[in-house]
Design a protein around this motif. Structure first.
Motif, mmCIF file in Angstrom:
data_model
loop_
_atom_site.group_PDB
_atom_site.id
_atom_site.type_symbol
_atom_site.label_atom_id
_atom_site.label_comp_id
_atom_site.label_asym_id
_atom_site.label_seq_id
_atom_site.Cartn_x
_atom_site.Cartn_y
_atom_site.Cartn_z
ATOM 1 N N GLU A 153 -3.803 3.728 4.243
ATOM 2 C CA GLU A 153 -5.222 3.633 4.602
ATOM 3 C C GLU A 153 -6.058 3.190 3.404
ATOM 4 O O GLU A 153 -6.934 2.326 3.535
ATOM 5 N N PHE A 154 -5.801 3.777 2.236
ATOM 6 C CA PHE A 154 -6.512 3.332 1.036
ATOM 7 C C PHE A 154 -6.280 1.841 0.807
ATOM 8 O O PHE A 154 -7.207 1.094 0.475
ATOM 9 N N ASP A 155 -5.044 1.419 0.967
ATOM 10 C CA ASP A 155 -4.679 0.027 0.726
ATOM 11 C C ASP A 155 -5.431 -0.914 1.661
ATOM 12 O O ASP A 155 -5.759 -2.047 1.297
ATOM 13 N N TYR A 156 -5.729 -0.446 2.861
ATOM 14 C CA TYR A 156 -6.459 -1.265 3.835
ATOM 15 C C TYR A 156 -7.944 -1.346 3.494
ATOM 16 O O TYR A 156 -8.554 -2.419 3.553
ATOM 17 N N TYR A 157 -8.540 -0.225 3.124
ATOM 18 C CA TYR A 157 -9.986 -0.179 2.925
ATOM 19 C C TYR A 157 -10.441 -0.664 1.552
ATOM 20 O O TYR A 157 -11.586 -1.101 1.402
ATOM 21 N N ILE A 158 -9.586 -0.561 0.552
ATOM 22 C CA ILE A 158 -10.002 -0.871 -0.820
ATOM 23 C C ILE A 158 -9.369 -2.188 -1.268
ATOM 24 O O ILE A 158 -8.144 -2.323 -1.264
ATOM 25 N N PRO A 159 -10.169 -3.155 -1.665
ATOM 26 C CA PRO A 159 -9.648 -4.477 -2.052
ATOM 27 C C PRO A 159 -9.055 -4.493 -3.458
ATOM 28 O O PRO A 159 -9.484 -5.241 -4.335
ATOM 29 N N LYS A 160 -8.079 -3.629 -3.673
ATOM 30 C CA LYS A 160 -7.348 -3.568 -4.938
ATOM 31 C C LYS A 160 -5.858 -3.500 -4.615
ATOM 32 O O LYS A 160 -5.469 -3.191 -3.491
ATOM 33 N N SER A 161 -5.018 -3.774 -5.606
ATOM 34 C CA SER A 161 -3.580 -3.682 -5.383
ATOM 35 C C SER A 161 -3.179 -2.234 -5.152
ATOM 36 O O SER A 161 -3.850 -1.305 -5.620
#
Length: 215
Positions: free
Chosen positions: A65-73
């Motif tokens: 979920e973090f990976d989806y919402y936050i535009p970082k690796s």
């Protein structure tokens, strides 16, 4: 949205932690403590992580979920999650019943008692209704929705209590339809705080406290 809960086996941080102890600052200089904490929380990825947790219905978020919402690796996100855990603000909560279930997470990141106390002191919880409305208005893939709907462990009672609020029945009670439409087109819904907290005082005479900034 309701989630089945079970107690977490994760070891919680020591109770009664002092901010000065966690951030290794001199308790005789409260203004420097304030600046140190604000600068730490304002780092872009950490700030975004906290915003996602506050906006999430369960306040427990999987790495996917973090990976989806936050535009970082993912590696950058994981690094900052570990850093927030080192500072006792977050901890990883494990839900053992999910461990043998395919395509659902067993580990989630959420606030500690110290973390929610710190965010309360630094006014982050004032944005809870807005973050929740923005989260609900954001488009989610099937995978992300499945992660959001997955069973989770329980947060500590004091953390749950601090994160409760009397939310509106309709998103329109918070934002107008045009604003919600814009939110639905975005994957991440929060602007980061300034990297340099002193920028908040550029147009002011002298330094202001954080409480004054939110008046």
């Amino acid at each position: 949205m309701s989630h089945p809960h079970a107690p977490s086996k994760q070891t919680a941080p020591e109770k009664g932690l002092a901010v000065e102890q966690v951030f290794d600052v001199d308790d005789a200089t409260p203004y420097e403590t304030q600046r140190t904490v604000q600068r730490y929380l304002s780092q872009e990825t950490r700030h975004n992580i906290l915003q996602v947790i506050l906006g999430h219905p369960a306040h427990l978020v999987s790495v996917t979920e973090f990976d989806y919402y936050i535009p970082k690796s993912r590696s950058t996100i994981s690094e900052q999650l570990e850093d927030l855990a080192t500072h006792e603000i977050l901890m990883q909560y494990h839900y053992e019943p999910n461990a043998e279930v395919r395509d659902v997470p067993a580990d989630f990141w959420g606030l500690t008692e110290f973390g929610v106390s710190l965010l309360t002191e630094y006014n982050y919880l004032r944005g809870l209704p807005i973050m929740r409305a923005a989260h609900d208005a954001t488009h989610k893939t099937e995978t992300v929705q499945r992660h959001e709907d997955a069973p989770r462990p329980s947060l500590p009672a004091s953390v749950n209590e601090a994160l409760e609020y009397d939310g509106p029945n309709q998103l329109e009670d918070i934002a107008d339809p045009s604003a919600l439409s814009e939110l639905q087109e975005q994957t991440f819904y929060a602007d980061a705080a300034p990297a340099d907290p002193s920028a908040l005082n550029e147009d002011a005479e002298g330094d202001r406290t954080l409480d004054e900034l939110f008046d």
